[in-house]
Scaffold this motif. Structure first.
Motif, mmCIF file in Angstrom:
data_model
loop_
_atom_site.group_PDB
_atom_site.id
_atom_site.type_symbol
_atom_site.label_atom_id
_atom_site.label_comp_id
_atom_site.label_asym_id
_atom_site.label_seq_id
_atom_site.Cartn_x
_atom_site.Cartn_y
_atom_site.Cartn_z
ATOM 1 N N SER B 33 -13.368 -41.714 22.998
ATOM 2 C CA SER B 33 -13.477 -42.382 21.722
ATOM 3 C C SER B 33 -12.491 -43.575 21.642
ATOM 4 N N TRP B 34 -12.944 -44.512 20.810
ATOM 5 C CA TRP B 34 -11.950 -45.923 20.553
ATOM 6 C C TRP B 34 -11.806 -45.736 18.938
ATOM 7 N N TYR B 35 -10.500 -45.979 18.798
ATOM 8 C CA TYR B 35 -9.712 -46.128 17.607
ATOM 9 C C TYR B 35 -8.932 -47.378 17.313
ATOM 10 N N GLN B 36 -9.050 -48.047 16.149
ATOM 11 C CA GLN B 36 -8.287 -49.227 15.537
ATOM 12 C C GLN B 36 -7.100 -48.680 14.654
ATOM 13 N N GLN B 37 -6.041 -49.293 15.176
ATOM 14 C CA GLN B 37 -4.889 -48.860 14.360
ATOM 15 C C GLN B 37 -4.209 -50.185 13.988
ATOM 16 N N ALA B 38 -4.326 -50.596 12.520
ATOM 17 C CA ALA B 38 -3.759 -51.712 11.910
ATOM 18 C C ALA B 38 -2.221 -51.387 11.578
ATOM 19 N N TYR B 50 -20.292 -40.349 25.201
ATOM 20 C CA TYR B 50 -20.599 -39.260 25.862
ATOM 21 C C TYR B 50 -21.812 -39.388 26.731
ATOM 22 N N GLU B 51 -21.849 -39.100 28.142
ATOM 23 C CA GLU B 51 -23.081 -39.287 28.979
ATOM 24 C C GLU B 51 -23.612 -40.543 28.735
ATOM 25 N N GLU B 52 -22.671 -41.423 28.624
ATOM 26 C CA GLU B 52 -23.198 -42.990 28.768
ATOM 27 C C GLU B 52 -23.963 -43.538 27.674
ATOM 28 N N GLU B 53 -23.747 -42.751 26.281
ATOM 29 C CA GLU B 53 -24.475 -43.193 25.134
ATOM 30 C C GLU B 53 -23.321 -42.889 24.167
ATOM 31 N N GLU B 54 -23.594 -43.888 23.148
ATOM 32 C CA GLU B 54 -22.992 -43.715 21.545
ATOM 33 C C GLU B 54 -23.390 -42.738 21.154
ATOM 34 N N ARG B 55 -22.451 -41.691 20.703
ATOM 35 C CA ARG B 55 -22.871 -40.342 20.113
ATOM 36 C C ARG B 55 -22.508 -40.367 18.401
ATOM 37 N N ALA B 92 -9.041 -42.831 23.864
ATOM 38 C CA ALA B 92 -8.828 -41.236 23.743
ATOM 39 C C ALA B 92 -9.865 -40.596 24.466
ATOM 40 N N SER B 93 -9.663 -39.638 25.189
ATOM 41 C CA SER B 93 -10.615 -38.844 26.068
ATOM 42 C C SER B 93 -10.465 -37.425 25.589
ATOM 43 N N SER B 94 -11.683 -36.610 25.834
ATOM 44 C CA SER B 94 -11.652 -35.259 25.831
ATOM 45 C C SER B 94 -12.769 -34.666 26.730
ATOM 46 N N GLU B 95 -12.514 -33.338 26.748
ATOM 47 C CA GLU B 95 -13.636 -32.485 27.737
ATOM 48 C C GLU B 95 -14.770 -32.280 26.806
ATOM 49 N N GLY B 96 -15.636 -33.315 26.559
ATOM 50 C CA GLY B 96 -16.819 -32.796 25.794
ATOM 51 C C GLY B 96 -16.541 -33.245 24.180
ATOM 52 N N LEU B 97 -17.531 -33.044 23.570
ATOM 53 C CA LEU B 97 -17.800 -33.460 22.021
ATOM 54 C C LEU B 97 -17.214 -32.465 20.966
ATOM 55 N N ALA B 98 -17.232 -31.218 21.245
ATOM 56 C CA ALA B 98 -17.109 -30.315 20.241
ATOM 57 C C ALA B 98 -15.608 -30.499 19.516
ATOM 58 N N GLY B 99 -15.583 -30.200 18.368
ATOM 59 C CA GLY B 99 -14.533 -30.360 17.357
ATOM 60 C C GLY B 99 -13.281 -29.516 17.764
ATOM 61 N N ARG B 100 -13.662 -28.485 18.633
ATOM 62 C CA ARG B 100 -12.142 -27.945 18.895
ATOM 63 C C ARG B 100 -11.646 -28.398 20.170
ATOM 64 N N GLU B 101 -12.021 -29.655 20.641
ATOM 65 C CA GLU B 101 -11.870 -30.129 21.885
ATOM 66 C C GLU B 101 -10.122 -31.173 21.432
ATOM 67 N N THR B 102 -9.384 -31.137 22.401
ATOM 68 C CA THR B 102 -8.138 -31.845 21.985
ATOM 69 C C THR B 102 -8.352 -33.372 22.856
ATOM 70 N N GLN B 103 -7.828 -34.135 21.975
ATOM 71 C CA GLN B 103 -8.137 -35.827 22.308
ATOM 72 C C GLN B 103 -6.646 -36.052 22.917
#
Lengths: 111, 114
Positions: B33-38, B50-55, B92-103
């Motif tokens: 995931s990518w984030y912008q912080q002003a 995820y899997e080379e696609e924008e989800r 940020a990276s995580s193991e999968g997309l689920a909301g319980r995953e830590t970034q």
């Protein structure tokens, strides 16, 4: 994602416990409560997360109210290195892992 | 175990130029995931791969685009840079997309647009 409310800032003395509150009155039954912190000039750092039960890890403890409408991040003995912005964030278990950051709480730690 | 790495650490560009930022996820992570912080603000979500696609995508214009490679690393591209694009860009990276995953976040790339 459900919204959270945190105080803008809090102060603590070194070696003392710190309790950082977070209100999330619109939380749903499957929302996870995550805490991240961001030290100056660094990326956010994972602290702890939980669903219903209180959680402990080497960094902190997370106390979750019985109705889940609020939670408290507990740093047992604050150090100068704990001075950071702390973010309380909800994520849907059935949703994506992306994070919606609010303003967070800036924790100031005095020697 | 190397955590999330980003390059470059700092970058200066002028208005109208294009920029590419790079991210290598934590070992074993497949989601980026990518984030912008002003300055003075919390990070804002740009998009997730995820899997080379924008989800999933946040409220950012099409000038912001990305890519994920088979080795899970990722790039963020910003075209036609504006002064307002000056910010810290976090991966940020995580193991999968689920909301319980830590970034897990990288140190960020600080972009200054003049």
């Amino acid at each position: 994602d459900a919204k959270t409310t945190q105080p803008n800032s809090m102060e603590s003395n070194e070696e003392e416990p710190v309790h950082l509150p977070c209100n999330h009155s619109t939380i749903s039954g499957t929302d996870y409560i995550h805490w991240y912190r961001q030290l100056p000039s660094q990326g956010p750092e994972y602290v702890i997360h939980g669903l219903t039960s209180n959680v402990n890890n080497r960094m902190a403890s997370l106390a979750i109210a019985e109705d889940r409408k609020s939670s408290t991040l507990i740093l047992h003995r604050a150090t100068l290195r704990d001075a950071a912005v702390y973010y309380c964030i909800l994520t849907m278990n059935s949703g994506y892992s992306t994070l919606t950051f609010g303003k967070g709480t800036m924790l100031l730690v005095s020697p | 175990d190397a955590g999330v790495t980003q390059s470059p650490t700092h970058l200066i560009k002028t208005r109208g130029q294009q920029v590419t930022l790079r991210c290598s996820p934590k070992s074993g992570h497949d989601t980026v995931s990518w984030y912008q912080q002003a300055l003075g603000q919390g990070p804002q979500f740009i998009f997730q791969y995820y899997e080379e696609e924008e989800r999933q995508r946040g409220n950012f214009p099409d000038r912001f685009s990305g890519h994920q490679f088979p080795n899970y690393s990722s790039e963020l591209n910003v075209n036609a840079l504006l002064l307002g694009d000056s910010a810290l860009y976090l991966c940020a990276s995580s193991e999968g997309l689920a909301g319980r995953e830590t970034q897990y976040f990288g140190p960020g790339t600080r972009l200054l647009v003049l």
